[in-house]
Structures are given as structure tokens and as C-alpha cells.
Design a protein around this motif. Sequence first.
Motif, PDB file in Angstrom:
ATOM      1  N   THR A 122       0.856  -1.196   0.000  1.00  0.00           N
ATOM      2  CA  THR A 122       0.000   0.000   0.000  1.00  0.00           C
ATOM      3  C   THR A 122       0.886   1.238   0.000  1.00  0.00           C
ATOM      4  OG1 THR A 122      -1.754  -1.141   1.212  1.00  0.00           O
ATOM      5  CG2 THR A 122      -1.801   1.262   1.280  1.00  0.00           C
ATOM      6  N   LEU A 123       0.555   2.190  -0.845  1.00  0.00           N
ATOM      7  CA  LEU A 123       1.210   3.493  -0.829  1.00  0.00           C
ATOM      8  C   LEU A 123       0.149   4.505  -0.419  1.00  0.00           C
ATOM      9  CD1 LEU A 123       3.154   3.214  -4.208  1.00  0.00           C
ATOM     10  CD2 LEU A 123       4.045   2.837  -1.891  1.00  0.00           C
ATOM     11  N   ALA A 124       0.532   5.457   0.433  1.00  0.00           N
ATOM     12  CA  ALA A 124      -0.458   6.423   0.923  1.00  0.00           C
ATOM     13  C   ALA A 124       0.184   7.794   1.046  1.00  0.00           C
ATOM     14  CB  ALA A 124      -0.995   5.973   2.286  1.00  0.00           C
ATOM     15  N   ALA A 125      -0.587   8.817   0.649  1.00  0.00           N
ATOM     16  CA  ALA A 125      -0.040  10.172   0.677  1.00  0.00           C
ATOM     17  C   ALA A 125      -1.104  11.171   1.126  1.00  0.00           C
ATOM     18  CB  ALA A 125       0.444  10.560  -0.717  1.00  0.00           C
ATOM     19  N   ARG A 126      -0.641  12.233   1.735  1.00  0.00           N
ATOM     20  CA  ARG A 126      -1.540  13.359   2.020  1.00  0.00           C
ATOM     21  C   ARG A 126      -1.688  14.133   0.712  1.00  0.00           C
ATOM     22  NH1 ARG A 126      -1.179  18.837   3.885  1.00  0.00           N
ATOM     23  NH2 ARG A 126      -2.879  19.285   5.326  1.00  0.00           N
ATOM     24  N   LEU A 127      -2.847  14.033   0.110  1.00  0.00           N
ATOM     25  CA  LEU A 127      -2.990  14.530  -1.257  1.00  0.00           C
ATOM     26  C   LEU A 127      -2.889  16.047  -1.343  1.00  0.00           C
ATOM     27  CD1 LEU A 127      -5.788  12.130  -2.525  1.00  0.00           C
ATOM     28  CD2 LEU A 127      -3.320  11.996  -2.932  1.00  0.00           C
ATOM     29  N   GLY A 128      -3.278  16.738  -0.270  1.00  0.00           N
ATOM     30  CA  GLY A 128      -3.247  18.202  -0.293  1.00  0.00           C
ATOM     31  C   GLY A 128      -1.853  18.765  -0.496  1.00  0.00           C
ATOM     32  N   THR A 129      -0.823  17.976  -0.145  1.00  0.00           N
ATOM     33  CA  THR A 129       0.546  18.493  -0.276  1.00  0.00           C
ATOM     34  C   THR A 129       1.381  17.643  -1.241  1.00  0.00           C
ATOM     35  OG1 THR A 129       1.070  17.251   1.746  1.00  0.00           O
ATOM     36  CG2 THR A 129       0.699  19.610   2.000  1.00  0.00           C
ATOM     37  N   LEU A 130       0.710  16.794  -2.005  1.00  0.00           N
ATOM     38  CA  LEU A 130       1.464  15.897  -2.894  1.00  0.00           C
ATOM     39  C   LEU A 130       1.759  16.599  -4.229  1.00  0.00           C
ATOM     40  CD1 LEU A 130       2.496  12.920  -3.203  1.00  0.00           C
ATOM     41  CD2 LEU A 130       0.368  12.471  -4.439  1.00  0.00           C
ATOM     42  N   ASP A 131       3.063  16.783  -4.505  1.00  0.00           N
ATOM     43  CA  ASP A 131       3.436  17.369  -5.800  1.00  0.00           C
ATOM     44  C   ASP A 131       3.418  16.304  -6.877  1.00  0.00           C
ATOM     45  OD1 ASP A 131       3.774  19.918  -4.953  1.00  0.00           O
ATOM     46  OD2 ASP A 131       5.871  19.622  -4.379  1.00  0.00           O
ATOM     47  N   SER A 132       3.937  15.136  -6.493  1.00  0.00           N
ATOM     48  CA  SER A 132       4.056  14.072  -7.488  1.00  0.00           C
ATOM     49  C   SER A 132       4.173  12.727  -6.770  1.00  0.00           C
ATOM     50  CB  SER A 132       5.311  14.345  -8.316  1.00  0.00           C
ATOM     51  OG  SER A 132       5.932  13.136  -8.642  1.00  0.00           O
ATOM     52  N   PRO A 133       3.536  11.666  -7.275  1.00  0.00           N
ATOM     53  CA  PRO A 133       3.633  10.351  -6.621  1.00  0.00           C
ATOM     54  C   PRO A 133       5.060   9.811  -6.580  1.00  0.00           C
ATOM     55  CG  PRO A 133       1.852  10.378  -8.239  1.00  0.00           C
ATOM     56  CD  PRO A 133       2.604  11.648  -8.419  1.00  0.00           C
ATOM     57  N   ALA A 134       5.962  10.418  -7.353  1.00  0.00           N
ATOM     58  CA  ALA A 134       7.354   9.944  -7.356  1.00  0.00           C
ATOM     59  C   ALA A 134       7.963  10.009  -5.951  1.00  0.00           C
ATOM     60  CB  ALA A 134       8.182  10.758  -8.336  1.00  0.00           C
ATOM     61  N   VAL A 135       7.493  10.957  -5.127  1.00  0.00           N
ATOM     62  CA  VAL A 135       8.081  11.091  -3.785  1.00  0.00           C
ATOM     63  C   VAL A 135       7.771   9.878  -2.903  1.00  0.00           C
ATOM     64  CG1 VAL A 135       8.211  13.606  -3.737  1.00  0.00           C
ATOM     65  CG2 VAL A 135       6.112  12.475  -2.984  1.00  0.00           C
ATOM     66  N   LEU A 136       6.750   9.104  -3.297  1.00  0.00           N
ATOM     67  CA  LEU A 136       6.432   7.907  -2.498  1.00  0.00           C
ATOM     68  C   LEU A 136       7.580   6.902  -2.522  1.00  0.00           C
ATOM     69  CD1 LEU A 136       2.708   7.667  -3.506  1.00  0.00           C
ATOM     70  CD2 LEU A 136       3.543   7.703  -1.149  1.00  0.00           C
TER      71      LEU A 136
END
Length: 264
Positions: free
Chosen positions: A162-176
Amino acid sequence: MGAVTRGTTNPNRLRRVDNWIAATCGDLLRDAADPLVVDLGYGASPVTVVELRARLAAAVRPDVRVVGLEIDPVRVAAAVPAADPPGLTFGRGGFELAGLRPVLVRAFNVLRQYAEPEVVPAWRIMTGALRPGGVLVEGTCDELGRLAGWLLVDASGPRSLTLAARLGTLDSPAVLAERLPKALIHHNVPGTRVHALIQALEEGWRAAAPYATFGPRQRWRRSVETVRAAGWPVLDRPARWRLGEVTVAWSAVAPPGATGPGAP
Ligand SMILES: C[S@@+](CC[C@H](N)C(=O)[O-])C[C@H]1O[C@@H](n2cnc3c(N)ncnc32)[C@H](O)[C@@H]1O
């Protein structure tokens, strides 16, 4: 079993994985005769154990029992005042889980500090101590819990990523990529499955740029739909995507020679 490592932690840092555990492993806990959960390696403060117990008690069952285990005795002593038995206790233990037989173990930001060859043996020790049908949730996140990656592991090996991110501050999924679990992080190079997954998410995110007008959730949802349409075995549904998550089968990202069902 194990070694004392850095104790960095933060309040609310593990909220994403806690909520996922409540949603995804809730039935496992509801059906258990003894709903025992171990949080292994809680660090310098027991705050994330206190939060896990509160979340599971509210969302899954009030009689859940959470035991925080730490290999560092100083951190165990520091945690004891936060205990609230029988639902919340602390003790000293390592990968062998101090002789406990939980249905679920959360080990977050623990294996990150070990060498990669130590990961599979650690999984085996932890899953070997579980009740039949029990699971281990093992992963990593950033300091504030805005980016996270975790594996669901059972006695047969890993089942999902599972990958999870705070979308409000996500510039790009690459940071995952920076928060992949230890078993995958060193494999994130061109030509590997996990690299291809992050690239697919990245391309989906770029293609979904026009949806940003409707908010980052719409854009993420669109990105995951694109990834799924490209043939990735996405296991979760839009209700999870809107939280900034995506879960894929381990078999889709397992490095060559890796353990687990469906691994190449
Ligand atoms: C970075 S902290 C993580 C704290 C918390 N889980 C979090 O994510 O915020 C890692 C902790 O794991 C502990 N640890 C490392 N190996 C362990 C093991 N085998 N058994 C129990 N604790 C361990 C370390 O002593 C350290 O306190």
C-alpha cells in the motif's frame, strides 16, 4: 531479537496505516477470541501506541488489547505511565514478540533501520509468532506521516503493498519512492516492477492534471484508475483511493527471488 535503533516518532504520524488497519483488518480483529495487537518498536515515546489503541477501540472493538513492545528498556520504562490495562500495556520484546500470540502486529519505521537481508528473517520470526490467520503490517513513513508505504505480510509472505499520501501536499507520486518498505526501497531502479509502478502512478498523475481543478482527490482517483486500466492488480476500491491510498498485489512488485505468494 533485534537491535536498539533510533527512537524517532511523532504524534499522529501513523494515522494513515492505523485507519487502513481498522478498515482492512477490522474483521480479523472482530472475529478473534482474543483481539490482541502488538505494536513493535514504538520508539522514544509511546504516543503512536496510545493512538493505535484509541483508533481500534473506536472503529473496531472496544475490548481490543494493544501491547507496545520495545527492545530498548529505557523506552519501555518511559512508556509505562501511559499504560491503561487491560487495553493498553507496554513491555520489552523484539521480533519474537516476547512470547505473545497476537492476531496483528504493526511494525512501523523499524526494519527501515536494518539491512535488507535481515528483513525476510524478521518477517518470518514475527509471522511465526502470530495466531493462525494473523497478519503483520510492516512499513515506513515520513516524519509527519504525509507519505507512507507498507506491506501486509502473513505466514506465507507478503500479500500486498500500500502506498499512501496526504494529497493536499502531494506534488508528485514519485516522492512515495522515498517511503517504500525496506524490502522494496533498494529495488526502485529502472527495469524493476516497483519502479514501473511508481512511474505508472506518476504518468497517471500527469495525465490527470486537468482534474486538479476538482481537487487532489479527483486527480489521485483518476491516476489510480489509469494504473488499474494499464493492468496493475489494484486491490482496493475508490473509497480508499479518495484517502490517497492505493494497494496492489505483492506479486506485481516483488523483486526477483522475493518471498511470498505469486513472487516470481
Ligand atoms: C524509528 S522508531 C519508530 C517508532 C514508531 N514505530 C514510529 O513509527 O513512529 C524505531 C524503534 O524500533 C525499535 N526497535 C528496533 N528493532 C526492534 C526490535 N527488533 N524489536 C523491538 N523494537 C525494535 C527501536 O529501538 C526504536 O525505538
